[in-house]
Write an enzyme that holds these catalytic residues in place. Structure first.
Site, PDB file in Angstrom:
ATOM      1  N   HIS A   8       0.862  -1.190   0.000  1.00 20.91           N
ATOM      2  CA  HIS A   8       0.000   0.000   0.000  1.00 20.91           C
ATOM      3  C   HIS A   8       0.892   1.231   0.000  1.00 20.91           C
ATOM      4  O   HIS A   8       1.296   1.735   1.051  1.00 20.91           O
ATOM      5  CB  HIS A   8      -0.928  -0.030   1.227  1.00 20.91           C
ATOM      6  CG  HIS A   8      -1.933   1.081   1.267  1.00 20.91           C
ATOM      7  ND1 HIS A   8      -3.090   1.018   2.000  1.00 20.91           N
ATOM      8  CD2 HIS A   8      -1.960   2.289   0.657  1.00 20.91           C
ATOM      9  CE1 HIS A   8      -3.778   2.141   1.854  1.00 20.91           C
ATOM     10  NE2 HIS A   8      -3.095   2.939   1.040  1.00 20.91           N
ATOM     11  N   GLU A 191     -11.447   3.537   5.561  1.00 23.73           N
ATOM     12  CA  GLU A 191     -10.420   4.467   6.056  1.00 23.73           C
ATOM     13  C   GLU A 191     -11.164   5.580   6.809  1.00 23.73           C
ATOM     14  O   GLU A 191     -11.011   5.723   8.012  1.00 23.73           O
ATOM     15  CB  GLU A 191      -9.596   5.026   4.892  1.00 23.73           C
ATOM     16  CG  GLU A 191      -8.505   6.008   5.337  1.00 23.73           C
ATOM     17  CD  GLU A 191      -7.734   6.635   4.165  1.00 23.73           C
ATOM     18  OE1 GLU A 191      -8.227   6.590   3.017  1.00 23.73           O
ATOM     19  OE2 GLU A 191      -6.640   7.194   4.421  1.00 23.73           O
TER      20      GLU A 191
END
Ligand code: HPA
Ligand code: ZN
Length: 328
Positions: A8, A191
């Site tokens: 990521h 998120e």
């Protein structure tokens, strides 16, 4: 230091302020200031959107394949010094095509740097093209269609940018085209968005991995699903601090709770030029705040390998590197 698999990391998020200035000057593009300290004063974010506004603004200075090459080559050099052995990195095609850059220039520059990293450092991996949620569903479909002639240069597709207000199910057509081409699928979800964003990424988009996913912890059924199906979460501790998606002290980060729940979590840097460090810096900060045990560090290294899209032989080689480092 154990060998690292990074899953990521946005290439555009590795654009260090000194490089923004150098490339702006090379391309004759104006910036509010050419003093790195003045520019860096803006690197304080109330939330994801404030960060994204700066990230997309800085990337406007990119023009040529050489610019994209230099950005990615700098990341791979730094990743190599961090001990990264395999990196599956994101990029945002729509922001560049929206700036009038040909997709081919972006892919040419990033791919050249990726192949050099493999040749020079033995650092493997691939490119994941992310659809930007805030550009909408139709633009995502146009983007995957434009990418398909270059399918061999891609490992997969992802989904990023403004989460809240842009639910995951909207992008189903783009993801289904990608799936039909055998591309891997991942999505940023949970998120800032609620667990629904994660559920839809799994059940509607068919993603194999969730980026961030911190808010999944609010939903025990979702945690059970992620654990049961061994769906990876790519966790980014310094990003969580910078964007206030975790408590302000790293000692209170949900990582231990995630591990305790049996989630397949790995440690990643997200946007290292913006959030205070590369993946080794993330590990160092965690170590300082949480005093990670050697067993936890080994587990995180092995989790990242399992979570990756590396082929079985490469996964075995990466595991052997971890075992050799543990034995030292
Ligand atoms: N979230 C969403 N979009 C992004 C991020 C992120 O952390 N980094 C770069 N684009
Ligand atoms: Zn990200």
């Amino acid at each position: 230091m154990l060998p690292i698999t990074e899953l990521h990391m946005h290439l555009e998020g590795s654009f260090e302020v000194e490089s923004v200035i150098a490339i702006a000057q090379r391309n004759g593009i104006a910036l509010p200031s050419f003093d790195p300290e003045v520019l860096r004063a803006k690197y304080k974010f109330a939330d994801l959107q404030e960060f994204l506004d700066l990230y997309y603004d800085n990337i406007r200075v990119m023009r040529t394949a050489e610019d994209f090459h230099d950005l990615a080559a700098a990341y791979y050099r730094r990743a190599h010094t961090a001990g990264v052995r395999h990196a599956e990195v994101f990029f945002d095609p729509q922001t560049h095509t929206g700036n009038g850059i040909a997709l081919e220039a972006v892919l040419e520059g990033f791919t050249a740097a990726r192949l050099e990293a493999e040749r020079d450092f033995g650092l493997t991996g691939g490119l994941i093209a992310c659809f930007m949620r805030d550009r909408g569903a139709a633009d995502a479909v146009d983007t995957i269609r434009a990418l398909l002639p270059h399918r061999d240069l891609l490992l997969g597709v992802g989904l990023d940018s403004t989460e809240v207000g842009n639910p995951s199910y909207l992008y189903r057509e783009a993801f289904s085209i990608a799936a039909a081409e055998g591309l891997h699928r991942v999505a940023h979800a949970g998120e800032e968005g609620s667990p629904d964003y994660v559920w839809e990424a799994l059940d509607v988009l068919g993603v194999e991995r969730i980026d961030h996913g911190n808010r999944a912890l609010e939903d025990p059924e979702l945690v059970a699903r992620l654990v049961g199906d061994r769906i990876p979460l790519t966790v980014c501790p310094l990003s969580n601090l910078a964007l206030h998606t975790a408590p302000p002290a790293l000692a209170d980060h949900p990582l231990p709770a995630m591990l305790e729940a049996g989630l397949l979590v790995s440690i990643n840097s997200d946007d290292p030029a913006y959030f205070g460090g590369y993946v080794d810096d993330n590990f160092a900060a965690l170590d300082e705040a949480l005093a990670l045990s050697p067993a936890t560090r080994e587990l995180l290294a092995l989790n990242a390998i399992e979570s990756s899209f590396a082929l079985p032989a490469r996964k075995e080689a990466l595991r052997a590197e971890v075992a050799a480092a543990v034995a030292l």
